[in-house]
Design a protein around this motif. Structure first.
Motif, PDB file in Angstrom:
ATOM      1  N   UNK A 149      12.767  18.613  -5.636  1.00  0.00           N
ATOM      2  CA  UNK A 149      11.656  18.618  -6.596  1.00  0.00           C
ATOM      3  C   UNK A 149      10.756  17.402  -6.390  1.00  0.00           C
ATOM      4  N   UNK A 150      11.356  16.257  -6.122  1.00  0.00           N
ATOM      5  CA  UNK A 150      10.575  15.049  -5.855  1.00  0.00           C
ATOM      6  C   UNK A 150       9.839  15.179  -4.520  1.00  0.00           C
ATOM      7  N   UNK A 151      10.522  15.688  -3.507  1.00  0.00           N
ATOM      8  CA  UNK A 151       9.900  15.865  -2.192  1.00  0.00           C
ATOM      9  C   UNK A 151       8.700  16.807  -2.266  1.00  0.00           C
ATOM     10  N   UNK A 202       2.881  17.912  -2.321  1.00  0.00           N
ATOM     11  CA  UNK A 202       1.699  18.453  -2.989  1.00  0.00           C
ATOM     12  C   UNK A 202       0.631  17.380  -3.189  1.00  0.00           C
ATOM     13  N   UNK A 203       1.061  16.165  -3.411  1.00  0.00           N
ATOM     14  CA  UNK A 203       0.130  15.052  -3.608  1.00  0.00           C
ATOM     15  C   UNK A 203      -0.401  14.484  -2.302  1.00  0.00           C
ATOM     16  N   UNK A 204       0.039  15.032  -1.181  1.00  0.00           N
ATOM     17  CA  UNK A 204      -0.435  14.575   0.117  1.00  0.00           C
ATOM     18  C   UNK A 204       0.185  13.277   0.582  1.00  0.00           C
ATOM     19  N   UNK A 205       1.298  12.871  -0.029  1.00  0.00           N
ATOM     20  CA  UNK A 205       1.935  11.605   0.324  1.00  0.00           C
ATOM     21  C   UNK A 205       2.857  11.740   1.532  1.00  0.00           C
ATOM     22  N   UNK A 247      18.096  11.690   4.050  1.00  0.00           N
ATOM     23  CA  UNK A 247      16.804  12.322   3.770  1.00  0.00           C
ATOM     24  C   UNK A 247      15.819  11.815   4.809  1.00  0.00           C
ATOM     25  N   UNK A 248      15.319  12.708   5.639  1.00  0.00           N
ATOM     26  CA  UNK A 248      14.345  12.344   6.662  1.00  0.00           C
ATOM     27  C   UNK A 248      12.967  12.821   6.239  1.00  0.00           C
ATOM     28  N   UNK A 249      11.983  11.928   6.333  1.00  0.00           N
ATOM     29  CA  UNK A 249      10.621  12.211   5.886  1.00  0.00           C
ATOM     30  C   UNK A 249       9.642  11.999   7.029  1.00  0.00           C
ATOM     31  N   UNK A 250       8.693  12.922   7.138  1.00  0.00           N
ATOM     32  CA  UNK A 250       7.566  12.784   8.065  1.00  0.00           C
ATOM     33  C   UNK A 250       6.312  12.489   7.246  1.00  0.00           C
ATOM     34  N   UNK A 251       5.537  11.495   7.669  1.00  0.00           N
ATOM     35  CA  UNK A 251       4.350  11.108   6.914  1.00  0.00           C
ATOM     36  C   UNK A 251       3.306  10.529   7.864  1.00  0.00           C
ATOM     37  N   UNK A 252       2.190  10.087   7.294  1.00  0.00           N
ATOM     38  CA  UNK A 252       1.087   9.570   8.107  1.00  0.00           C
ATOM     39  C   UNK A 252       1.420   8.240   8.758  1.00  0.00           C
ATOM     40  N   UNK A 253       2.276   7.463   8.130  1.00  0.00           N
ATOM     41  CA  UNK A 253       2.658   6.156   8.668  1.00  0.00           C
ATOM     42  C   UNK A 253       4.152   5.949   8.480  1.00  0.00           C
ATOM     43  N   UNK A 254       4.690   4.992   9.222  1.00  0.00           N
ATOM     44  CA  UNK A 254       6.079   4.649   9.040  1.00  0.00           C
ATOM     45  C   UNK A 254       6.345   4.107   7.647  1.00  0.00           C
ATOM     46  N   UNK A 273       0.825  -1.213   0.000  1.00  0.00           N
ATOM     47  CA  UNK A 273       0.000   0.000   0.000  1.00  0.00           C
ATOM     48  C   UNK A 273       0.858   1.262   0.000  1.00  0.00           C
ATOM     49  N   UNK A 274       2.021   1.204   0.639  1.00  0.00           N
ATOM     50  CA  UNK A 274       2.892   2.384   0.724  1.00  0.00           C
ATOM     51  C   UNK A 274       3.581   2.685  -0.600  1.00  0.00           C
ATOM     52  N   UNK A 275       3.865   1.669  -1.403  1.00  0.00           N
ATOM     53  CA  UNK A 275       4.642   1.907  -2.630  1.00  0.00           C
ATOM     54  C   UNK A 275       3.784   2.077  -3.878  1.00  0.00           C
ATOM     55  N   UNK A 276       2.555   1.588  -3.868  1.00  0.00           N
ATOM     56  CA  UNK A 276       1.711   1.708  -5.064  1.00  0.00           C
ATOM     57  C   UNK A 276       1.550   3.163  -5.526  1.00  0.00           C
ATOM     58  N   UNK A 277       1.315   4.130  -4.628  1.00  0.00           N
ATOM     59  CA  UNK A 277       1.184   5.518  -5.097  1.00  0.00           C
ATOM     60  C   UNK A 277       2.466   6.087  -5.710  1.00  0.00           C
TER      61      UNK A 277
END
Length: 293
Positions: free
Chosen positions: A249-251, A256-259, A180-187, A81-85
């Protein structure tokens, strides 16, 4: 392979769970009996996490597509589910394995429990739980660039996962980011996004960058013959900026896509920030330090 191991760290507050390549630090906050049961639930769930993944490993190493595949295990389902988008680029569910395991273990801890806060730290890729009004402070990698080395996550931020990727980390990277550190809805979502953003921090064909096929380092790598970074030599300030801007640019596209909620990109003393990261002064911030992400 040895059996799953569980023991308390020296401080008596954090539980260490280890099984093969999975190495977790777990901590819960709240009433004592609730925390005790949460830890018991974590130990019980941990017994089968790795065997379940191994059963589906061949397919998990195959590239994702825009149509999700059906996996039997709940951790594998989280990975997919995490990689499909993100599947317009090359990515396999293995890009989200650490974050997905953290999410799965946190869900097991929380089932039927009332905890104020909790986290599962899987080698720096973490899943966090915050009750209403709670916050948590996390240590992040890649600093020393004039930024504080702590970020504060608050319950109202909607961030429940943090992950870090880069060529210096424990996993292979196609790019040259130090971190590269990312914050998101899930791990899981943070893990997958950090992988692709770090891949994009790059200078293709640059002679100061040494790369080798992933298969030469790990014959069963999901990256196959793709070239992974092994050494980054001296780069000019302009080259560093170019590489970071490619990743940014990717980040920004992901944000913008809410990912993702936010990200911080680090390379050779330069930094780029996408979104809002609450940077706190070292050792002076509220909450609990959880992960050296």
């Amino acid at each position: 392979m040895s059996d799953p191991q569980a023991h308390w760290l020296q401080d008596g507050k954090r539980l260490h769970l280890n099984h093969g390549p999975i190495d977790l630090i777990v901590e819960a906050f709240g009433e004592a009996h609730e925390c005790r049961q949460a830890y018991e639930q974590a130990v019980a769930r941990f017994q089968t996490v790795l065997p379940e993944l191994v059963e589906e490993l061949p397919e998990l190493r195959q590239p994702a597509a825009l149509r999700p595949r059906a996996f039997a295990g709940s951790t594998a389902q989280r990975m997919e589910a995490a990689v499909v988008p993100l599947a317009k680029d090359f990515i396999t569910p293995m890009a989200a394995v650490a974050g997905s395991v953290a999410d799965e273990m946190l869900a097991a801890m929380l089932a039927g429990r009332k905890l104020e806060r909790a986290y599962v730290n899987n080698g720096g890729d973490s899943a966090i739980h915050l009750g209403a009004g709670q916050s948590m402070t996390l240590a992040i990698a890649g600093t020393g660039h004039g930024l504080a080395d702590r970020i504060v996550i608050r319950a109202e931020d909607g961030v429940r996962g943090v992950a870090t990727s880069g060529w210096r980390g424990r996993s292979f990277s196609l790019g040259i980011a130090d971190a590269v550190t990312v914050l998101a809805r899930t791990g899981a979502e943070a893990d997958a996004a950090a992988t692709l953003i770090a891949n994009a921090v790059d200078l293709p064909g640059h002679p100061a960058i040494r790369r080798v096929p992933a298969r030469d380092l790990a014959p069963d790598s999901d990256l196959g013959d793709r070239l992974v970074t092994q050494e980054v030599g001296r780069l000019s300030s302009a080259e560093i900026a170019t590489a970071l801007d490619s990743g940014l640019a990717v980040a920004e596209d992901f944000r913008r896509r809410g990912l993702i909620a936010a990200s911080a990109l680090f390379l050779a003393g330069q930094t780029r920030i996408s979104g809002s990261m609450a940077l706190a002064a070292p050792n002076k911030s509220p909450g609990k330090e959880v992960a050296h992400a």
